[in-house]
Motif scaffolding. Structure first.
Motif, mmCIF file in Angstrom:
data_model
loop_
_atom_site.group_PDB
_atom_site.id
_atom_site.type_symbol
_atom_site.label_atom_id
_atom_site.label_comp_id
_atom_site.label_asym_id
_atom_site.label_seq_id
_atom_site.Cartn_x
_atom_site.Cartn_y
_atom_site.Cartn_z
ATOM 1 N N UNK A 103 40.633 49.264 26.489
ATOM 2 C CA UNK A 103 41.053 50.376 27.333
ATOM 3 C C UNK A 103 42.188 49.954 28.274
ATOM 4 N N UNK A 104 42.021 48.827 28.936
ATOM 5 C CA UNK A 104 43.014 48.413 29.916
ATOM 6 C C UNK A 104 44.259 47.790 29.278
ATOM 7 N N UNK A 170 42.956 50.853 39.177
ATOM 8 C CA UNK A 170 43.768 49.631 39.175
ATOM 9 C C UNK A 170 43.094 48.545 39.993
ATOM 10 N N UNK A 171 43.852 47.470 40.215
ATOM 11 C CA UNK A 171 43.325 46.292 40.899
ATOM 12 C C UNK A 171 42.724 46.626 42.262
ATOM 13 N N UNK A 191 46.596 45.216 33.874
ATOM 14 C CA UNK A 191 47.691 45.931 33.199
ATOM 15 C C UNK A 191 47.514 47.440 33.316
ATOM 16 N N UNK A 192 48.615 48.111 33.181
ATOM 17 C CA UNK A 192 48.564 49.567 33.143
ATOM 18 C C UNK A 192 48.438 49.976 31.687
ATOM 19 N N UNK B 166 34.684 40.442 33.416
ATOM 20 C CA UNK B 166 35.393 39.546 32.504
ATOM 21 C C UNK B 166 36.637 38.983 33.138
ATOM 22 N N UNK B 167 37.362 39.838 33.836
ATOM 23 C CA UNK B 167 38.596 39.352 34.442
ATOM 24 C C UNK B 167 38.276 38.318 35.502
ATOM 25 N N UNK B 168 37.192 38.561 36.185
ATOM 26 C CA UNK B 168 36.819 37.617 37.231
ATOM 27 C C UNK B 168 36.416 36.288 36.601
ATOM 28 N N UNK B 169 35.668 36.390 35.518
ATOM 29 C CA UNK B 169 35.253 35.175 34.806
ATOM 30 C C UNK B 169 36.483 34.436 34.315
#
Lengths: 218, 259, 218
Positions: A103-104, A170-171, A191-192, B166-169
């Protein structure tokens, strides 16, 4: 065996035999196939016709196939025999994670998903997400190996009540919601997601492209 | 043996035939006994167990004379039947605790009847219409296909959570735990003992520790551990402590022995 | 399609569905198996009973096999339809006797079978009967050694055209003569073949229970 009932007429008995023989046969039978069971002098055509009439309105009909005869499920009930049952099952963690990355990061390749996840992505997981109607193959990346690029579908937006992919937080929003901790390196980028038709580095799929035929990996 | 099995249902007991001195056709001594019993051509209920036992023993005897190998279980049965025979012929003494000959005979008769009953039952089962032989299922059966379609479920929150986690991992965070020097109470006690020595002078704790307190980040642990150990030493009567005012220097000396 | 006929009543339609589903399946089906095809709120028992009556005198009958139902050719036509078993090897006498003992004495253990037959039961015999789908391991007897208990299956009922175990030929006489007990008749009650779930002296099998692991005996 049937000692109790009233005496059975010859014709009645013949009908029963034709009925049983046709029932037991794996193949449609011709009148000549059945005749030896019924005995000499039986009027086979009229027996078949009588049986056909008896079964006309039932759940099973006697039907003609060429010059052979067979019992078949009534046409209007055929759908019954192929019943579909739906059951709701929660998505596995692996599938959920893969879906989230697609998705991202879309359009994204299997290698890229694996890079984010840190573990291999089974083909089964992608198949499942495609089967669920949330993920689709978009095209092929114009890089060596021409890997398939994956993206989400309208069905995905529907299921998660999103108007468009840009609705994905977003972030800062993820941090604000407490989903991302604030002690993350500044370099972390979210990412967008891209949901245009094809990106400049993507080729369209051939109509008969079967996707990555790669061996099953897990 | 297998050929005999195949047509056993059809074959009538051999009646007045000469006994074949061959036990290979029998499935064990009970089978042989039943066959012998049926040659008596009477209901098993009214069979003479005594004469049956005699026939069996004769049979085995003939077999052995003919130098045929007789399996052990046939011999065991022979021994038992010989015993049964003796009990049937000798009246039972009142003091005898063993089961009576009549009881043993009844037991054998029961077993023979039961075996025969099961044989008859097997034959009657086999005589019934059997599926695929006389009775048939639908020949052109159609499999009832139930396709189970999974409807997958996942919430938006789970999706975002999965992504964030996941991104944090995946993001490598530099983290070095802060390592503190800690004086253990044991160390502090030993150092303090050594520093005080036999000194009878009141000297401030910090003075003793001057050498160590030079490193600022260690000061707290050195002071805390030393002070805690000093209390222990006081309790044990090793040293004395004095402080003349709040936050004033803590003075220590070796405990003076009263003269 | 049935466009022309008079409108069909709900019950008539339900009957046709039950008929079609049972006709289609070569294996007996339970009411619970059929119910989903018929839809909510159908009186399954009465539908089955109606259908059974309708087919009672025909060449094909609706028969009960334990808790399941199936269409089978009429018993009295057996001699006409008889097919010689050319491929199937007839059961050995040992296997047949073992099957009968299990059927009439169930739940029963290997030791009990051996007691009745007076000879050891080869493990191959039991395997063969289980492979044929006529015998199953039911549980373990709560006695020293915890021997496996054996019983018959619904496949056994189906193969030998029995509605239930109480239809076993000669069962009442055998029971009356005390020949289904394991000891001398006078002293005890006579057990009946039992195919209920588990008897009070039986433990369920562990899912990975391999049965009596005893060495091959012959």
């Amino acid at each position: 065996m049937d000692g109790d009932g009233p005496p059975m007429s010859v014709r009645e008995r013949q009908l029963r035999i034709v009925e049983a023989v046709l029932f037991a046969s794996p193949e449609p039978l011709s009148l000549a196939d059945i005749a030896p069971y019924v005995g000499e002098g039986a009027d086979m055509s009229s027996l078949i016709e009588a049986l056909r009439t008896q079964y006309a309105g039932r759940g099973v009909n006697l039907v003609r196939r060429g010059d052979r005869w067979a019992f078949r499920t009534a046409e209007d009930l055929g759908f019954l025999l192929r019943r579909e049952e739906e059951e709701t099952r929660p998505l596995s963690r692996a599938a959920l994670e893969t879906l989230a990355i697609i998705a991202y990061h879309q359009p994204t390749t299997r290698a890229e998903i694996e890079e984010v996840r840190g573990v291999a992505v089974g083909k089964g997981t992608l198949d499942l997400l495609m089967e669920a109607g949330w993920v689709r193959m978009r095209g092929r990346r114009r890089t060596p190996g021409r890997p398939v690029t994956y993206g989400t579908t309208e069905g995905f937006l529907d299921h998660f009540s999103l108007e468009s992919l840009t609705d994905l937080p977003g972030l800062d929003e993820l941090k604000g919601a407490g989903l991302l901790s604030s002690r993350l390196p500044a370099s972390l980028q979210i990412p967008l997601p891209f949901d245009g038709d094809l990106r400049e580095d993507e080729d369209p799929l051939d109509p008969d492209d079967q996707g990555d035929s790669g061996t099953e990996r897990e | 043996m297998s050929e005999q099995q195949a047509d056993w249902l059809e074959s009538e007991p051999a009646g007045a035939e000469v006994l074949h001195v061959d036990v290979r056709g029998y499935e064990g001594p009970l089978d042989l006994l039943l066959d012998l019993a049926r040659r008596q051509k009477v209901d098993l209920a009214s069979i003479s167990i005594l004469s049956l036992a005699e026939q069996y023993l004769d049979f085995i005897e003939t077999a052995r004379e003919g130098r045929l190998e007789v399996a052990a279980d046939y011999l065991v049965m022979a021994a038992w039947l010989a015993y049964l025979k003796s009990r049937l012929m000798v009246p039972q003494a009142p003091s005898d605790e063993e089961p009576s000959g009549e009881m043993l005979a009844a037991m054998l008769q029961f077993r023979l009847k039961r075996l025969e009953a099961m044989r008859l039952a097997a034959g009657r089962l086999l005589g019934r219409g059997q599926l695929g032989r006389e009775i048939f299922a639908r020949g052109a059966g159609e499999a009832l296909v139930v396709t189970r379609k999974a409807r997958w479920e996942a919430s938006y929150y789970e999706l975002l959570k999965a992504y964030s986690a996941q991104r944090e991992r995946g993001s490598v965070t530099e983290y070095k735990p802060f390592v503190r020097t800690v004086w253990s109470l044991q160390d502090a006690r030993e150092i303090l003992q050594r520093l005080i020595g036999d000194s009878a002078e009141w000297i401030a704790m910090d003075h003793y520790l001057a050498e160590y307190l030079a490193i600022p980040k260690d000061r707290s642990t050195i002071r805390a551990s030393t002070f805690a150990s000093s209390l222990e030493l006081v309790r044990q009567g090793e040293i004395e402590i004095r402080q003349s005012e709040t936050f004033g220097p803590i003075l220590m000396r070796r405990k003076q022995v009263q003269q």
